[in-house]
Design an enzyme around this catalytic site. Structure first.
Site, short mmCIF file in Angstrom:
data_model
loop_
_atom_site.label_atom_id
_atom_site.label_comp_id
_atom_site.label_asym_id
_atom_site.label_seq_id
_atom_site.Cartn_x
_atom_site.Cartn_y
_atom_site.Cartn_z
N ALA A 165 15.17 112.62 57.52
CA ALA A 165 16.46 112.86 56.88
C ALA A 165 16.76 111.77 55.87
CB ALA A 165 17.56 112.91 57.93
N SER A 166 17.64 112.10 54.93
CA SER A 166 18.07 111.17 53.88
C SER A 166 16.83 110.65 53.14
CB SER A 166 18.92 110.06 54.46
OG SER A 166 19.78 109.52 53.48
N GLY A 167 16.54 109.34 53.20
CA GLY A 167 15.33 108.84 52.55
C GLY A 167 14.07 109.48 53.10
N ALA A 211 19.93 105.53 51.46
CA ALA A 211 19.76 106.94 51.78
C ALA A 211 19.41 106.99 53.26
CB ALA A 211 18.67 107.57 50.93
#
Length: 580
Positions: free
Chosen positions: A375-377, A572
């Site tokens: 997730a995110s990064g 992130a």
């Protein structure tokens, strides 16, 4: 004088430890390569528990201490047992798991595949929580210890909010985030759920509950309505679990072979720690065209990877970039799988890896395989891949940006301390630890974060062949399960690493029935590497253990503290979502 003697003592201990390690490794090297004897009609006994890590520990201790098998190691053992004529059956013993649901699903899928060979798989439970029973339910039969409880009650998720405690000590988390659902800082800034945070948590929890119900219903040959009703009446005493048809029988471990015919003739049991030494190539596996699997497991940060850090694994942009360059330059590597198990981290480091994946996709097929979390990064670095594969329960998405600085002036005052500074430059004190952002500073930080978010959205749209507007609508920092992500177009297919390898073979024009050799990055350390760097990447914690230095101040003097992120760096990073 005493200090000098102490220094010499430490040096002598280090040299002694290295010498002993080298001798031990020589003895270990002589033993490696000798496969265990596996008799005919053998039953492989798999004990599944712990964190199911993606990678084995490095350094000297990693060579001498028998670490639990990785999730890939477990799946590989099941694959070997499927084709091994000496193995006639499988006994699965799930125990307390520290993994999230994605890795458990990957093992469950492997057991289901094993059963397609016609060989029976039996589950034995000393305790049956949701994950343990979910994994066991894929087997032909499920046995429960007569005095154990089937602790089947549903799926609950919990979030820890620290704002009240921070207020008491006078610390103020000054946070900014882009995205309504980007709640990574909520643990610090909030006393309870925000409306968006609660909505997201309930959505994730509901979807994982539905996956649990569906899996149990399929495995135990019941309707989903029946399983939901049974869960609402849990937990179960052993006799009640048997009457409900959730298990097949009650038995102690030594009674299982009397209650089920595992093979004709005498049955021999093979422990997983022995069977993991069986070479897959001796069974016709892991040979042929080469496919690289690059592991990105941990928090994403700039610099080198650190897989043995006491604060957790770190995915270094420099290290992953080096692996990608090596794999695409190697003419024997026909395709690449990027295996991601990361909640994200530095947006800048994620972008560095993104660029290397982009360069790689222009030369070779590359497929992203998502583990428990990407997730995110973790999603950012997967976006350029030709295809993205996730388990139905993988936590992914979280397209958003967050940044937090701690204002500790109140804490210092409570301790009778005072911090003051001098500065030159209009925004030199932007990241001052003794005051919040000024309105002007906040605007400048928000501008930088918005640019990072816009870049994230644009690159996600490019990778998913859609528009930034559509990505923004499903972005906003929101976390999705893999099943949900496939429905909204963030993921291409559902499955584990084997499915990702199959897609990589397809793109590399390798026939699906052709075996391939998996080339793993990071590669296993050679004997020379271990002797040269006997304590692995986490020298400080290992040395401290060997020398008996437990005081954090002493350890801080031996090695500088790990600084994962730079000051003011946009992150992130996915929200804190604890799903169990």
């Amino acid at each position: 004088m005493a200090a000098r003697r102490g220094v010499w003592l430490v040096i002598i201990l280090i040299v002694l430890a290295v010498s002993i390690s080298a001798i031990g490794l020589l003895l270990l090297a002589s033993a490696v390569g000798r496969e265990p004897d596996v008799a005919a009609n053998s039953t492989l006994v798999l004990r599944i528990g712990g964190d199911l890590n993606e990678m084995e520990p490095g350094g000297v201790l990693g060579q001498f201490i028998e670490a639990p098998p990785t999730v890939r190691g477990v799946v590989e053992m099941i694959r070997k047992a499927k084709v091994d004529k000496r193995i006639s059956s499988l006994i699965l013993k799930p125990s307390g798991a520290g993994a999230l649901w994605g890795k458990v699903q990957e093992v469950r899928d492997a057991v289901a595949d094993f059963r397609r060979s016609g060989k029976p798989a039996i589950a034995y439970l000393e305790y049956g929580g949701e994950q343990e029973f979910y994994l066991a339910s894929v087997c032909d039969k499920v046995f429960l210890m007569p005095t154990a409880t089937l602790d089947l009650t549903g799926v609950a998720s919990y979030e820890l909010f620290l704002r009240g405690m921070l207020d008491k000590i006078g610390a103020y988390p000054d946070a900014l985030h882009i995205g309504e659902y980007k709640t990574a800082s909520n643990t610090l800034t909030e006393h309870t759920y925000t409306a968006a945070h609660r909505e997201m948590a309930e959505s994730l929890n509901t979807d994982l509950y539905q996956q649990l119900v569906r899996g149990i219903a399929e495995g135990r040959r019941k309707t989903e309505a029946e399983v939901k009703s049974l869960i609402d009446h849990g937990p179960f005493l052993p006799e009640d679990a048997l009457k409900a048809g959730l298990i097949d029988d009650l038995a102690y471990e030594d009674e299982v072979d009397d209650k089920v015919k595992l093979a004709s003739g005498k049955v021999h049991y093979v422990d997983m720690n022995d069977y993991r030494q069986v070479s897959p190539t001796s069974l016709g596996l892991n040979h042929g065209p080469r496919i690289a699997v690059i592991y990105a497991s941990g928090i994403i940060a700039s610099g080198k990877s650190n897989y043995d850090s006491p604060s957790g694994a770190v995915v270094g942009s420099e290290t992953i970039g080096e692996y990608l360059r090596k794999a695409r330059a190697d003419s024997t590597i026909k395709a690449i799988v990027l295996r991601v198990d990361s909640p994200g981290g530095s947006a800048l480091a994620s972008d560095v890896i993104w660029r290397e994946v982009m360069l790689t996709r222009n030369q070779k097929p590359i497929v992203a395989s998502m583990s428990d979390v990407a997730a995110s990064g973790g999603y950012y670095i997967a976006m350029p891949a030709h295809a993205i594969v996730a388990e139905p329960s993988t936590l992914t998405g979280s397209i958003g940006v967050v940044m937090t600085k701690f204002v500790i002036d109140g804490t210092l005052k409570k301790l009778g301390l005072n911090m003051e500074g001098v500065s030159q430059g209009r925004y030199a004190e932007m990241y001052s630890p003794v005051r919040p952002f000024s309105p002007e500073e906040r605007a400048r930080v928000a501008e930088n974060m918005q640019a990072t978010y816009d870049t994230f959205v644009e690159k996600a749209a490019q990778g998913r062949n859609t528009t930034p507007e559509k990505i923004d609508a499903i972005g906003q920092g929101r976390v999705w399960t893999g099943r949900q992500a496939k429905q909204i177009g963030l993921v291409d297919e559902l499955g584990g690493l084997d499915r990702a390898v199959a897609l990589a073979k397809q793109r590399a024009k390798i026939a699906q029935d052709t075996e391939v050799e998996i080339v793993v990055y990071p590669p296993k350390k050679s004997f020379y590497d271990i002797v040269r760097d006997p304590f692995g990447t986490d020298r400080a914690s290992t040395l401290g253990s060997l020398l008996g230095l437990g005081n954090p101040r002493v350890m801080q003097a031996l090695a500088a503290p790990l600084q994962v992120f730079r000051r003011g760096e946009p992150l992130a990073l996915m929200p804190n979502v604890f799903i169990r």
